[in-house]
Design an enzyme around this catalytic site. Structure first.
Site, short mmCIF file in Angstrom:
data_model
loop_
_atom_site.label_atom_id
_atom_site.label_comp_id
_atom_site.label_asym_id
_atom_site.label_seq_id
_atom_site.Cartn_x
_atom_site.Cartn_y
_atom_site.Cartn_z
N SER A 140 18.39 -64.25 -13.96
CA SER A 140 19.29 -65.23 -13.36
C SER A 140 19.80 -66.28 -14.31
O SER A 140 20.49 -67.19 -13.88
CB SER A 140 18.64 -65.89 -12.15
OG SER A 140 19.07 -65.17 -11.01
N SER A 167 20.93 -65.65 -9.67
CA SER A 167 20.77 -66.81 -8.80
C SER A 167 21.32 -68.09 -9.42
O SER A 167 21.63 -69.03 -8.71
CB SER A 167 19.31 -67.00 -8.39
OG SER A 167 18.55 -67.57 -9.41
N LYS A 220 21.08 -76.62 -11.67
CA LYS A 220 20.89 -75.70 -10.56
C LYS A 220 20.11 -76.41 -9.45
O LYS A 220 19.18 -77.18 -9.73
CB LYS A 220 20.12 -74.48 -11.07
CG LYS A 220 19.93 -73.35 -10.06
CD LYS A 220 19.24 -72.18 -10.76
CE LYS A 220 18.99 -71.01 -9.82
NZ LYS A 220 18.34 -69.88 -10.53
#
Length: 534
Positions: free
Chosen positions: A210, A186, A104
C-alpha cells in the site's frame, strides 16, 4: 490491507476554501516544485509558507473537491494557515521547514483533525490525544501538516472484494492520470494527492503493497522502509509484523528527505529499538551515478503477466546496463509461492490483537475491540457496506491469542521464508546489491461491484511487494514509463537496512530515465481531460 485482499462521502470535507487564494493568484509551478526548489524560493524571500499553504488549499478546492473530483483529501487542517504564519515567523530552517505534508488518515495527529482509517466508526470519536511518533518528527523538522488523505477503509483489510481507495467516510479516490482508473493500494489518497500536486509530499503506510502500488499507479516515488526504521506509534494497525509508514513524493530526492526526518527510534514502538543505529541523512546517497557497478538481479517470477509492465521493465534494464549496472537475469527468490497462506494467518491474528491495543489509546471512542467495529458495520450496513462486506474482519475476530500454536508457527515461517531463506538467499547467491521487478502494470478500472483487478506476475505469487513486506525489508518504486496514458513503475528491494543502496540505485535510474510526467486528468483512456474548477 493494502495489497493482500484484492479485493458517499458522508462527512463534510474541511477544506476552508474561504481562506484560499483566488484561482488567478495561484502559481501552478508550485504544485510540482521540489522541496529544494521551495526552500530556494523561501530563502530568496520570494515565497512564504503561508502563501504556499494557501496555494495548495486552493488547488485542493479546484481539483479534489470539484473539477476532476479526486476525493484524495478527507480534510485539511483547520489551523494550517496559523501554523504556516508561525513557521514563517520562526525561520527555524529544518529539513522540511514550511513544506506542506499530507498524512494518510490512519496516522494520529494531536490536533483538531480526526483519525478514522476512513471508517464512520471513528468519525464521532474525539481526535487523537497526541501526535503519532512520525508526526512529532515531521513537526520538529518544520513540516506543515496540511491535512489527511483518503484511503481504503481499514487499510483494505476488511474484505477480499474491496475497491482500493474507497472508504465510507471519503468515497472512492480517483486516479489523476485517468479518472476512471484505480489509484491502487490503501494509501490511495496519498498517492493520488501527490501525483495531482495537492501537496509537496505525503506519508503513506504499507502492510503489503500500500505504498508501492499506489506510488506506481499514480506515477510517483514511494519508499517502504525496513520494519522498525519508522515508528508506528499512533498509527491504526493491521500487523506489528508488517506495518510501516513511508514517504510518497514526485522524486527520489524528496522521498529521501522525508525518510531522513521520520526515521529513528521511538520508545512507544519497541520495533524501532535499533532504528537510531541505522537512520541517517538519506540525501547523502543521491548519486546520479548510483547505478554504476551495482549488481541488480531481475526477479522474473514477479514479471510476465502484463505486457506493458514487461516492456517498461526491459527498457529499464537496458538503461541500467547503459549506466554501468551489472544485471543478473534471471534471479529466483526461493519460497515465493509459500508466502501467501502464512502471511494471511499472521495478519488475521495480528489485526484482532493490534486493533484492540490501538483503540485503547483513543479515549472517548465507543469502539474498544474488533468485535465492536464488526457490530458497528452491521448496524450501519447501508452506509458502511454498500459495496462489499467484512469477511476479513470476521475471520480475524475468530482467531485466538498470539500464543496460539498456529500463529507462532506461521509468524516464524513467514519471516524465515521471506527473509533469510528468500530475499537474503537470492542476494547472497549472486552477490547482489538489490532485486528488481515491475511494480505493477498500468492500473485497472475502478470496480466497486467486483473489487480490484490487480495483475502482477505469477498468479500464485502475492505480487511485487510481498517478499519485502513479509520479510520486513525495504523497497522503493520509481516511475519508469507509460502505457496508454497510465504510469508504470519498477520496484527495487533488498536486504534489511539497505535503504542507502536502494535510494542510490533509484536516484541514478530516475536521473537518466526522466520518466515522470504530470497527470492529465483524463475522463478515460484516450478521453478528454477534466478541467479544474475556477
Amino acid at each position: 490491507m493494502n495489497r493482500l485482499p484484492l479485493s458517499l462521502s458522508l462527512l463534510a470535507i474541511a477544506l476552508f476554501a474561504s481562506t484560499a487564494l483566488p484561482a488567478k493568484d495561484t502559481d501552478p509551478a508550485l504544485a510540482w516544485a521540489s522541496i529544494k526548489d521551495i526552500h530556494q524560493r523561501m530563502d530568496a524571500g520570494q515565497l512564504t509558507s503561508e502563501t504556499l499553504a494557501r496555494q495548495f488549499l486552493e488547488r485542493i478546492r479546484q481539483i479534489d473537491q470539484s473539477g476532476p473530483s479526486l476525493k484524495a483529501v478527507l480534510e485539511t487542517n483547520p489551523d494550517v494557515l496559523k501554523l504556516a504564519t508561525e513557521l514563517d515567523r520562526k525561520h527555524a530552517g529544518g529539513a522540511l521547514h514550511g513544506i506542506p505534508v499530507l498524512l494518510k488518515d490512519n496516522i494520529d495527529t494531536g490536533d483538531r483533525m480526526l483519525t478514522t482509517a476512513g471508517s464512520l466508526a471513528l468519525a464521532d470519536a474525539p481526535p487523537a490525544p497526541r501526535d503519532a511518533g512520525l508526526v512529532a518528527r515531521l513537526r520538529k523538522s518544520g513540516a506543515l501538516i496540511l491535512g489527511k488523505t483518503n484511503l481504503s477503509e481499514w487499510a483494505n483489510m476488511r474484505s477480499n472484494h474491496a475497491s482500493s481507495g474507497w472508504s465510507a467516510r471519503g468515497g472512492q479516490t480517483r486516479n489523476p492520470y485517468v479518472l476512471d482508473r484505480n489509484p491502487c493500494g490503501s494509501s490511495a489518497g496519498s498517492g493520488a494527492a501527490v501525483a495531482a500536486g495537492l501537496a509537496t509530499v505525503a506519508i503513506g503506510s504499507e502492510t503489503d503493497g500500500s505504498i508501492i502500488c499506489p506510488a506506481a499507479a499514480n506515477g510517483i516515488v514511494g519508499i517502504k522502509p525496513t520494519l522498525g526504521l519508522v515508528s508506528r506509534s499512533g498509527m491504526v494497525p493491521i500487523s506489528h509484523n508488517q506495518d510501516t509508514a513511508g514517504p510518497m513524493a514526485r522524486n527520489v530526492a524528496d522521498a529521501a528527505t522525508v525518510l531522513s526526518v521520520i526515521a529513528g527510534s521511538d520508545p512507544r514502538d519497541p520495533a524501532t529499538v535499533d532504528a537510531d543505529k541505522h537512520a541517517t541523512d538519506y540525501t547523502r546517497f543521491l548519486d546520479p551515478n548510483g547505478l554504476k557497478g551495482k549488481r541488480i538481479g531481475v526477479v522474473r517470477q514477479l514479471a510476465g503477466a502484463e505486457p506493458n509492465a514487461d516492456r517498461v521493465l526491459e527498457q529499464s534494464i537496458a538503461l541500467m546496463k547503459a549506466q554501468g549496472a551489472i544485471i543478473v537475469d534471471p534471479v529466483e527468490i526461493p519460497h515465493l509461492k509459500e508466502l501467501g497462506d502464512v502471511e494471511l494467518t499472521v495478519l488475521l491474528y495480528d489485526l484482532k490483537h493490534d486493533m484492540q491495543a490501538y483503540l485503547a489509546t483513543r479515549p472517548g471512542s465507543k469502539m474498544k475491540t474488533l468485535a465492536d467495529l464488526i457490530a458497528f458495520n452491521r448496524r450501519e450496513a447501508q452506509r458502511e457496506m454498500p459495496w462489499f462486506g467484512q469477511e476479513l474482519f470476521e475471520q480475524a475476530e475468530a482467531k485466538g491469542p498470539l500464543t496460539d500454536k498456529a500463529y507462532v508457527e506461521a509468524q516464524a515461517k513467514a519471516k524465515r521464508l521471506a527473509g533469510p531463506e528468500g530475499i537474503d538467499a537470492a542476494l547472497a547467491k549472486q552477490h547482489l546489491d538489490a532485486l528488481l521487478s515491475p511494480s505493477w502494470g498500468p492500473t485497472f478500472v475502478t470496480d466497486l461491484v467486483l473489487g480490484d483487478h490487480v495483475v502482477s506476475g505469477d498468479p500464485t505469487v502475492g505480487g511485487a511487494s510481498q517478499p519485502a513486506a513479509v520479510a520486513g525489508y525495504p523497497s522503493i518504486t520509481v516511475p519508469a514509463g507509460f502505457a496508454h496514458d497510465l504510469p508504470v513503475g519498477i520496484v527495487l528491494f533488498g536486504a534489511k537496512w539497505s535503504e542507502p543502496t536502494l535510494i542510490s540505485i533509484a536516484y541514478g535510474f530516475e536521473q537518466h530515465a526522466k520518466a515522470w510526467q504530470p497527470p492529465s486528468f483524463l475522463e478515460t483512456v484516450g478521453g478528454k481531460p477534466v478541467p479544474a474548477s475556477p
